[in-house]
Design a protein around this motif. Structure first.
Motif, PDB file in Angstrom:
ATOM      1  N   ASP A   1       0.848  -1.191   0.000  1.00  0.00           N
ATOM      2  CA  ASP A   1       0.000   0.000   0.000  1.00  0.00           C
ATOM      3  C   ASP A   1       0.887   1.245   0.000  1.00  0.00           C
ATOM      4  N   THR A   2       0.901   1.947  -1.128  1.00  0.00           N
ATOM      5  CA  THR A   2       1.709   3.162  -1.241  1.00  0.00           C
ATOM      6  C   THR A   2       0.830   4.405  -1.342  1.00  0.00           C
ATOM      7  N   SER A   3      -0.431   4.276  -0.894  1.00  0.00           N
ATOM      8  CA  SER A   3      -1.353   5.415  -0.958  1.00  0.00           C
ATOM      9  C   SER A   3      -1.001   6.482   0.070  1.00  0.00           C
ATOM     10  N   SER A   4      -0.196   6.122   1.074  1.00  0.00           N
ATOM     11  CA  SER A   4       0.284   7.081   2.056  1.00  0.00           C
ATOM     12  C   SER A   4       1.799   6.972   2.148  1.00  0.00           C
ATOM     13  N   VAL A   5       2.414   7.948   2.783  1.00  0.00           N
ATOM     14  CA  VAL A   5       3.866   7.959   2.908  1.00  0.00           C
ATOM     15  C   VAL A   5       4.233   7.870   4.396  1.00  0.00           C
ATOM     16  N   PRO A   6       5.068   6.915   4.807  1.00  0.00           N
ATOM     17  CA  PRO A   6       5.635   5.873   3.944  1.00  0.00           C
ATOM     18  C   PRO A   6       4.615   4.783   3.626  1.00  0.00           C
ATOM     19  N   GLY A   7       4.876   4.034   2.568  1.00  0.00           N
ATOM     20  CA  GLY A   7       4.025   2.895   2.258  1.00  0.00           C
ATOM     21  C   GLY A   7       4.220   1.770   3.260  1.00  0.00           C
ATOM     22  N   HIS A   8       3.303   0.809   3.240  1.00  0.00           N
ATOM     23  CA  HIS A   8       3.431  -0.309   4.184  1.00  0.00           C
ATOM     24  C   HIS A   8       2.825  -1.573   3.597  1.00  0.00           C
ATOM     25  N   TYR A   9       3.226  -2.707   4.169  1.00  0.00           N
ATOM     26  CA  TYR A   9       2.684  -3.995   3.759  1.00  0.00           C
ATOM     27  C   TYR A   9       1.293  -4.162   4.372  1.00  0.00           C
ATOM     28  N   VAL A  10       0.358  -4.648   3.552  1.00  0.00           N
ATOM     29  CA  VAL A  10      -0.982  -4.997   4.021  1.00  0.00           C
ATOM     30  C   VAL A  10      -1.201  -6.487   3.774  1.00  0.00           C
ATOM     31  N   LEU A  11      -1.614  -7.197   4.810  1.00  0.00           N
ATOM     32  CA  LEU A  11      -1.980  -8.599   4.665  1.00  0.00           C
ATOM     33  C   LEU A  11      -3.472  -8.750   4.927  1.00  0.00           C
ATOM     34  N   TYR A  12      -4.160  -9.418   4.018  1.00  0.00           N
ATOM     35  CA  TYR A  12      -5.573  -9.740   4.213  1.00  0.00           C
ATOM     36  C   TYR A  12      -5.653 -11.160   4.755  1.00  0.00           C
ATOM     37  N   TRP A  13      -6.303 -11.304   5.893  1.00  0.00           N
ATOM     38  CA  TRP A  13      -6.449 -12.610   6.538  1.00  0.00           C
ATOM     39  C   TRP A  13      -7.927 -12.973   6.632  1.00  0.00           C
ATOM     40  N   GLU A  14      -8.222 -14.215   6.244  1.00  0.00           N
ATOM     41  CA  GLU A  14      -9.535 -14.791   6.542  1.00  0.00           C
ATOM     42  C   GLU A  14      -9.315 -15.900   7.559  1.00  0.00           C
ATOM     43  N   MET A  15     -10.077 -15.842   8.642  1.00  0.00           N
ATOM     44  CA  MET A  15      -9.855 -16.788   9.737  1.00  0.00           C
ATOM     45  C   MET A  15     -11.127 -17.572  10.057  1.00  0.00           C
ATOM     46  N   LYS A  16     -10.913 -18.732  10.660  1.00  0.00           N
ATOM     47  CA  LYS A  16     -12.025 -19.596  11.067  1.00  0.00           C
ATOM     48  C   LYS A  16     -11.869 -19.877  12.550  1.00  0.00           C
TER      49      LYS A  16
ATOM     50  N   ASN B   1     -14.800  -5.539   2.333  1.00  0.00           N
ATOM     51  CA  ASN B   1     -15.312  -6.569   3.239  1.00  0.00           C
ATOM     52  C   ASN B   1     -14.379  -6.797   4.431  1.00  0.00           C
ATOM     53  N   VAL B   2     -13.696  -5.732   4.850  1.00  0.00           N
ATOM     54  CA  VAL B   2     -12.806  -5.814   6.007  1.00  0.00           C
ATOM     55  C   VAL B   2     -13.619  -5.649   7.289  1.00  0.00           C
ATOM     56  N   GLU B   3     -13.422  -6.582   8.220  1.00  0.00           N
ATOM     57  CA  GLU B   3     -14.121  -6.530   9.506  1.00  0.00           C
ATOM     58  C   GLU B   3     -13.321  -5.773  10.568  1.00  0.00           C
ATOM     59  N   ALA B   4     -12.003  -5.866  10.489  1.00  0.00           N
ATOM     60  CA  ALA B   4     -11.160  -5.217  11.492  1.00  0.00           C
ATOM     61  C   ALA B   4      -9.763  -5.047  10.923  1.00  0.00           C
ATOM     62  N   SER B   5      -9.030  -4.071  11.464  1.00  0.00           N
ATOM     63  CA  SER B   5      -7.691  -3.779  10.979  1.00  0.00           C
ATOM     64  C   SER B   5      -6.751  -3.624  12.177  1.00  0.00           C
ATOM     65  N   PHE B   6      -5.515  -4.177  12.026  1.00  0.00           N
ATOM     66  CA  PHE B   6      -4.539  -4.154  13.118  1.00  0.00           C
ATOM     67  C   PHE B   6      -3.159  -3.805  12.567  1.00  0.00           C
ATOM     68  N   PHE B   7      -2.397  -3.012  13.341  1.00  0.00           N
ATOM     69  CA  PHE B   7      -1.055  -2.612  12.938  1.00  0.00           C
ATOM     70  C   PHE B   7      -0.027  -3.134  13.943  1.00  0.00           C
ATOM     71  N   SER B   8       1.217  -3.276  13.466  1.00  0.00           N
ATOM     72  CA  SER B   8       2.309  -3.649  14.362  1.00  0.00           C
ATOM     73  C   SER B   8       2.427  -2.617  15.479  1.00  0.00           C
ATOM     74  N   PRO B   9       2.535  -3.067  16.719  1.00  0.00           N
ATOM     75  CA  PRO B   9       2.575  -2.132  17.849  1.00  0.00           C
ATOM     76  C   PRO B   9       3.955  -1.520  18.098  1.00  0.00           C
ATOM     77  N   ARG B  10       4.977  -2.022  17.426  1.00  0.00           N
ATOM     78  CA  ARG B  10       6.335  -1.513  17.650  1.00  0.00           C
ATOM     79  C   ARG B  10       7.190  -1.815  16.423  1.00  0.00           C
ATOM     80  N   ASP B  11       8.407  -1.308  16.429  1.00  0.00           N
ATOM     81  CA  ASP B  11       9.347  -1.606  15.347  1.00  0.00           C
ATOM     82  C   ASP B  11       9.892  -3.023  15.507  1.00  0.00           C
ATOM     83  N   PRO B  12      10.194  -3.686  14.389  1.00  0.00           N
ATOM     84  CA  PRO B  12      10.872  -4.984  14.500  1.00  0.00           C
ATOM     85  C   PRO B  12      12.314  -4.805  14.945  1.00  0.00           C
ATOM     86  N   THR B  13      12.889  -5.874  15.450  1.00  0.00           N
ATOM     87  CA  THR B  13      14.278  -5.849  15.895  1.00  0.00           C
ATOM     88  C   THR B  13      15.207  -5.595  14.712  1.00  0.00           C
ATOM     89  N   TRP B  14      16.126  -4.663  14.898  1.00  0.00           N
ATOM     90  CA  TRP B  14      17.097  -4.373  13.833  1.00  0.00           C
ATOM     91  C   TRP B  14      18.464  -4.147  14.455  1.00  0.00           C
TER      92      TRP B  14
END
Length: 603
Positions: free
Chosen positions: A476-491, A588-601
């Motif tokens: 998703d590059t519609s905003s700056v910076p862009g970010h990865y979006v994953l769509y999950w369907e769960m059971k 058809n998105v029910e909910a959205s969640f973002f990483s709460p912190r930076d990954p280890t680098w």
């Protein structure tokens, strides 16, 4: 086909595999010579070889190409020019690739001999499996097969999916004479263009003959699970048909109705009651073994992107049925077989058969990532190519093929790793598609990296007694910076099992777990991604968008309607290219969640 007959059966088929793999270099050299003899006068080869039929000239001057390099010739043939632009034999049809890996369908030239080669490979599968599990000729296969409605080129050449081509061929119609290939589904049901009606009748046939079924399957794991999902939604109607002895009025296809009349001769309330008790009992964990109690295994592709479906398959079979991945093939050519069919999915390797096409390989980096970039048209020096018998154990390669039908040094786009040898023929592990990546900045995330990251993260869902059914992604590059979006369907399978120590008294809420899934994915992505996220700040926090149940089936329907894919061929794209597909899931998105912190680098 190299002067050899096709109908190899039993021990004869196994002996042919041994013959081919004892001297693969000689078989390959002979095959390439034959291709050049038959095709040397084509416009394509003439421009490079000037009429030469010499193998060494071919290796020196014919370039490595992608689809972009051969497409102008394919377009001219589709518009009515002669097959001799690229092949000395008549092109009988164009094979339409699924388009789900690379983002759009491609047309591949096909000649009559190609059907012979495909049939040759199919004829090897059951003799291989029969070595490990004899007696499969004493029952039936409930194997879900589907066709895609065909079109034509402007000059009238048929345009078909590769499996549609096979299912409509005389080779497939001869199948009932082979006791190892006795299917529960009538041919006319398989050949129905309406996916819903075909699926309904195939499942009904399989349920009626449930006590005769020894094996289950479909080409891809995704297609088989589509069948399970369909059954979960329609079992009450199917039971009504069995109980009443009459086919649902919603099945209007004349061939389906006529052929099902032979499968459904009259009311069978006892069978309907058995199936109702099984399907209506609650959890569907292990449902496959209950419905088909004599089944020995499930046959489907479970390598590459299909590995995502292994947990779902194990859930529905209760961990009791082996998953068999028998062969490696594409729309361009069929390649090889799995000689150890009952190995664990992560151990599947394929022995490439040297009589299928001429194989060459582009050497990749130590981790398989070299050249896994978006510039697929980057020129590859011909002197860098490696032939089949000179690949090295443990090394990564991109597959390049030359075919009788007019593909010359064509980059298939598959990344393989040499895992061993059978006789003198190398065996390969499928790693990923080269051109399926996520990228925002300097990051290059390939399909295998994404799958491994999601596999690590989804373990966190166990505390919620929730299973990841399907996923895809896009940058998703519609905003700056862009970010990865994953769509999950769960059971969700119900409340957490408190007897399981891993699930007891979890302190995390549903929202907390999904946010932890986000950061777990990021932690398992590569160094470059984590640096861009945590240091350069050129990539934003990863996002998981949870979609409504059934959305990935709608995504499949969308792809099949728009592209050349059938249910057989469809593979969920791990990285979406289509803006319409993104809009479909976003709506058809029910909910959205973002990483709460930076990954280890760590620099």
């Amino acid at each position: 086909m190299d002067g050899k007959k096709l109908e190899y059966k039993g021990d004869e088929a196994l002996k042919e595999i041994e013959r081919l793999t004892q001297q693969p270099g000689l078989v390959q050299e002979s095959l390439l010579k034959d291709i050049l003899i038959k095709n040397h006068g084509t416009e394509y080869l003439e421009q490079y070889m000037g009429g030469s039929m010499d193998v060494s000239d071919f290796k020196k001057v014919v370039p490595v190409i992608t689809y972009k390099g051969i497409y102008p010739y394919i377009r001219r043939i589709a518009n009515g020019e002669g097959s001799n632009l690229i092949t000395g034999q008549k092109i009988t049809e164009m094979i339409c690739s699924s388009g789900t890996s690379a983002g759009e369908p491609k047309l591949m030239p096909s000649i009559a001999e190609d059907l012979d080669r495909r049939t040759f490979l199919y004829n090897l599968i059951m003799p291989i499996i029969n070595q490990y599990l004899p007696g499969l000729d004493q029952g039936k296969a409930m194997y879900l097969c589907f066709v895609k409605a065909e079109t034509t080129t402007p000059c009238g050449l048929p345009v078909r999916a590769v499996l549609t081509s096979y299912y409509k061929s005389p080779h497939f119609r001869l199948r009932p004479h082979d006791p190892f290939n006795d299917h529960t589904s009538p041919d006319r049901v398989i050949l129905c263009n309406d996916g819903y009606q075909s699926m309904y009748c195939q499942l009904l046939s399989g349920l009626i003959q449930r006590q005769h079924v020894l094996r289950l399957g479909a080409v891809f794991a995704s297609a088989f699970l589509r069948g399970v999902s369909f059954l979960e939604s329609n079992w009450t109607t199917l039971c009504h048909d069995i109980e009443s002895g009459s086919l649902n009025e919603g099945i209007t296809d004349a061939d389906c109705r006529e052929s099902m009349a032979e499968i459904l001769p009259g009311p069978n309330p006892a069978l309907a009651r058995e199936i109702r008790e099984i399907c209506g009992a609650g959890s569907w964990r292990g449902i496959l073994c209950k419905l088909w109690p004599r089944a020995k295994y499930i046959e489907a592709v479970v390598t590459g992107s299909m590995a995502q479906y292994i947990p779902s398959l194990e859930y529905y079979n209760g961990g009791k049925l082996k998953l068999v991945c028998p062969m490696y093939a594409s729309s361009e050519s069929y390649f090889g077989v799995n000689l150890n069919p009952f190995c664990d999915p992560e151990d599947v390797v394929f022995t490439l058969l040297p009589n299928m096409c001429y194989f060459e390989f582009i050497k990749l980096g130590e981790n398989g990532t070299l050249m896994l970039d978006s510039d697929e048209d980057k020129e590859v020096p011909v002197q860098k190519l490696v032939d089949l018998v000179h690949v090295k154990l443990g090394c990564f390669y991109e597959l390049v093929v030359t075919t009788y039908a007019g593909l010359y040094r064509y980059r298939v786009g598959d990344v393989l790793q040499v895992a061993g040898f059978h006789n003198k023929s190398p065996q390969f592990r499928f790693i990923c598609r080269r051109n399926v990546v996520l990228s925002i900045d300097n990051d290059k995330t390939n399909e295998d990296d994404l799958h491994r990251s999601v596999t690590a993260a989804k373990k966190l869902l166990e505390s919620l007694d929730t299973m990841l059914v399907e996923y895809t992604s896009y940058a998703d590059t519609s905003s700056v910076p862009g970010h990865y979006v994953l769509y999950w369907e769960m059971k969700r399978g119900g409340p957490p099992d408190k007897t399981d120590p891993a699930r007891r008294d979890s302190p995390l809420s549903y929202d907390d777990v999904l946010r932890e899934c986000c950061i777990a994915i990021e932690e398992h992505l590569d160094y470059t991604y984590r640096r861009c996220r945590a240091f350069d700040r050129s990539i934003g926090p990863l996002e998981i968008r949870v979609v409504k149940a059934g959305m990935f089936e709608k995504l499949m329907d969308f792809a099949i309607t728009r592209g050349g894919s059938s249910i057989n061929q469809y593979k969920t794209p791990r990285c979406l290219k289509s803006t319409e597909a993104v809009k479909l899931l976003d709506s058809n998105v029910e909910a959205s969640f973002f990483s709460p912190r930076d990954p280890t680098w760590i620099p």
